[in-house]
Every structure is written in C-alpha cells, then in structure tokens.
Write an enzyme that holds these catalytic residues in place. Structure first.
Site, short mmCIF file in Angstrom:
data_model
loop_
_atom_site.label_atom_id
_atom_site.label_comp_id
_atom_site.label_asym_id
_atom_site.label_seq_id
_atom_site.Cartn_x
_atom_site.Cartn_y
_atom_site.Cartn_z
CB SER A 9 -0.91 0.01 1.24
OG SER A 9 -1.51 1.28 1.36
CG HIS A 34 -4.01 -1.64 -1.30
ND1 HIS A 34 -5.06 -2.50 -1.57
CD2 HIS A 34 -4.44 -0.82 -0.31
CE1 HIS A 34 -6.07 -2.21 -0.76
NE2 HIS A 34 -5.72 -1.19 0.01
CG ASP A 36 -5.35 2.20 1.34
OD1 ASP A 36 -6.29 1.40 1.16
OD2 ASP A 36 -4.26 1.86 1.83
CG MET A 38 -8.34 7.05 2.91
SD MET A 38 -7.42 7.11 4.46
CE MET A 38 -6.64 5.49 4.43
CG HIS A 67 -9.44 -0.11 -0.10
ND1 HIS A 67 -8.82 -0.42 1.10
CD2 HIS A 67 -10.77 -0.11 0.17
CE1 HIS A 67 -9.73 -0.58 2.04
NE2 HIS A 67 -10.92 -0.39 1.50
CG MET A 69 -11.35 2.92 2.61
SD MET A 69 -9.88 2.82 3.60
CE MET A 69 -8.69 2.94 2.29
CG MET A 138 -11.49 -2.60 5.91
SD MET A 138 -10.13 -1.70 5.12
CE MET A 138 -8.92 -1.41 6.35
N GLY A 143 -8.45 4.21 7.87
CA GLY A 143 -8.14 5.64 7.96
C GLY A 143 -6.65 5.90 8.02
CG PHE A 144 -5.11 7.09 10.49
CD1 PHE A 144 -4.63 8.32 10.04
CD2 PHE A 144 -6.37 7.05 11.07
CE1 PHE A 144 -5.38 9.49 10.18
CE2 PHE A 144 -7.14 8.20 11.22
CZ PHE A 144 -6.64 9.42 10.77
CG ASP A 176 -6.29 -2.86 3.62
OD1 ASP A 176 -5.22 -2.48 4.14
OD2 ASP A 176 -6.93 -2.16 2.81
N GLY A 177 -4.67 -4.10 6.78
CA GLY A 177 -4.49 -3.40 8.04
C GLY A 177 -3.72 -4.23 9.05
N GLY A 178 -2.55 -3.72 9.45
CA GLY A 178 -1.78 -4.40 10.50
C GLY A 178 -1.14 -5.70 10.05
CB SER A 199 3.71 0.61 8.36
OG SER A 199 2.72 -0.21 8.90
C1 DX5 Z 1 -6.02 1.55 6.32
C2 DX5 Z 1 -5.58 1.25 4.92
C3 DX5 Z 1 -4.54 0.19 4.78
C4 DX5 Z 1 -3.21 0.57 5.19
C5 DX5 Z 1 -2.42 -0.68 5.55
O1 DX5 Z 1 -6.99 2.52 6.30
O2 DX5 Z 1 -6.67 0.82 4.18
O3 DX5 Z 1 -4.44 -0.22 3.43
O4 DX5 Z 1 -2.53 1.25 4.18
O5 DX5 Z 1 -1.34 -0.20 6.18
P1 DX5 Z 1 -0.63 -1.00 7.34
O6 DX5 Z 1 -0.09 -2.23 6.71
O7 DX5 Z 1 0.42 -0.04 7.81
O8 DX5 Z 1 -1.67 -1.30 8.39
ZN ZN Z 2 -6.68 -0.47 1.71
#
Ligand code: DX5
Ligand code: ZN
Length: 216
Positions: A9, A34, A36, A38, A67, A69, A138, A143-144, A176-178, A199
């Site tokens: 991402s 990917h 994102d 927003m 994606h 959002m 998710m 968001g972050f 997606d996420g963490g 990240s």
């Molecule tokens: C969250 C995003 C994720 C994010 C994943 O809102 O949709 O795609 O970029 O980032 P990490 O891997 O840092 O959680």
């Molecule tokens: Zn995403």
C-alpha cells in the site's frame, strides 16, 4: 485455492516520492500495488484521487488495486477506471446498491472488489459473492496505516473462506491493516490469499525477501 499475492500500500510510502515507491514495489516482485483513496468522510483522513492513479499507471504495469474508502463510490467508478485502475474495491457500507455497482465495475473489464470494516458481519456479503472477484476484510478500522491488526477480524476471514467453498466460487480474500510477517501467517491460515501491507513493507530494507516469504 488461490496463490498468495502481496499488495503493498502506497499509503505508507514517502508522499514526496511516489515514483521511488513504485520502483521499490516493482523491484520487490510484488504483483499488485494497493492505493487507498480516502475522502475525509467515510474515514477520518484524506489521501488522493484519480490523478495519482493516472500518474502511477504511466510508471508501471503492476496490477493497480484501488480501494475506495469514500461515500457513494459509484460516483467515481468511471473516473478511476479511466485513470487506469485494474481492480476497484468499494465498501459495502458506502453503497446501498452495491450489487449494481460491482456489476458495473466488471462491465468495465475491471476486477470488482467489496470491502467490509471490522463492525460489519461477513454475512453481509452473502448475496454479493457471485458478483465479486475479491472480498476485502479490513483488519483495522480504516483511515490510517501503522495500526495493529484486530485478531477477531480473522474469524471473518475463516467464515468467508467457508462461504466461498460452499458456494463453489473462487474470488480472492484480501486482508488489509496491520499485516506483517507474523500476522500474515495467521491471516493465511485463516484463508486470506491477498495481503495488503503498508508500513511493514516500506520499513523493511529487504523488500524482495519479504515478498518471497509472504508469497510462499
Ligand atoms: C487503512 C488502509 C490500509 C493501510 C495498511 O486505512 O486501508 O491499506 O494502508 O497499512 P498497514 O499495513 O500499515 O496497516
Ligand atoms: Zn486499503
């Protein structure tokens, strides 16, 4: 069973150097990228829109996994398609008539994805399964980047993999996420075959090794 695909991402990239981020993703061997999008309304953050998709499309042939959002993503499907997206994922929570718009995405020759936030039960997707190429679960509240995965969300991945099996379908299941090397293993065991990673990708100096290990 689909092979595992990693989708780095660019939300976690250096925003002053997207060209460099694209080169890093290509060099890593990841087949997806990917993006994102927003809108500051569906999620409490703002990122970018079709112009960045268009700019990145010019630099790479990797699959652009967009994606959305944003509220009422149907307003922008055409624009993201014209910008060069390969796949568009809309949120179940953001459209009443998601079946119609998923069909529209496919009609444009793109892969259609539907996403759900942690509060939405996976049963909400039941009627949409024949109309999708990917379901995105998710694993954080969106968001972050850089948040910790919510382990309970992986139960939804398990249930969805069972629903897919029962329906005899083969859409992708994305998380997606963490996602990092540790959580990726658990997510894959639960049934995820597409790993969005922000990240943990950009902070890893050995990106090629990371992608190899995650995709094996
Ligand atoms: C969250 C995003 C994720 C994010 C994943 O809102 O949709 O795609 O970029 O980032 P990490 O891997 O840092 O959680
Ligand atoms: Zn995403």
């Amino acid at each position: 069973m689909n092979e595992t695909i990693v989708s780095p991402s660019i939300l976690s990239a250096d925003f002053s150097d997207f060209g460099g981020a694209v080169r890093e993703i290509e060099a890593s061997g990841a087949p997806y990228l990917h993006m994102d999008v927003m809108d500051g309304s569906f999620v409490p953050n703002l990122t970018f829109g079709p112009p960045l998709v268009r700019a990145i499309r010019k630099k790479t042939k990797v699959f652009l996994d967009v994606h959305l959002m944003i509220v009422q993503p149907s307003r922008f499907i055409n624009e993201f398609a014209r910008a060069g997206a390969d796949g568009i994922t809309i949120h179940y929570e953001a459209e009443v008539h998601s079946q119609k718009y998923l069909t529209e995405i496919r009609g444009l020759g793109l892969k259609a994805g539907v996403a759900i936030v942690p509060a939405t039960p996976v049963s909400a997707l039941e009627e949409l399964l024949p109309f999708i190429d990917m379901a995105l679960i998710m694993t954080v509240n969106p968001g972050f980047g850089g948040q910790e995965l919510i382990p309970e969300c992986l139960e939804k991945v398990k249930k969805l993999a069972e629903m897919r099996e029962a329906a005899g379908l083969n859409f992708r299941i994305s998380v997606d996420g963490g996602i990092n090397e540790k959580t990726a293993e658990i997510a894959k065991k639960a049934g995820a075959d597409t790993l969005v990673i922000g990240s943990a990708f950009f902070s890893n100096p050995d990106k090629q090794g990371l992608i190899k290990r995650l995709q094996c």
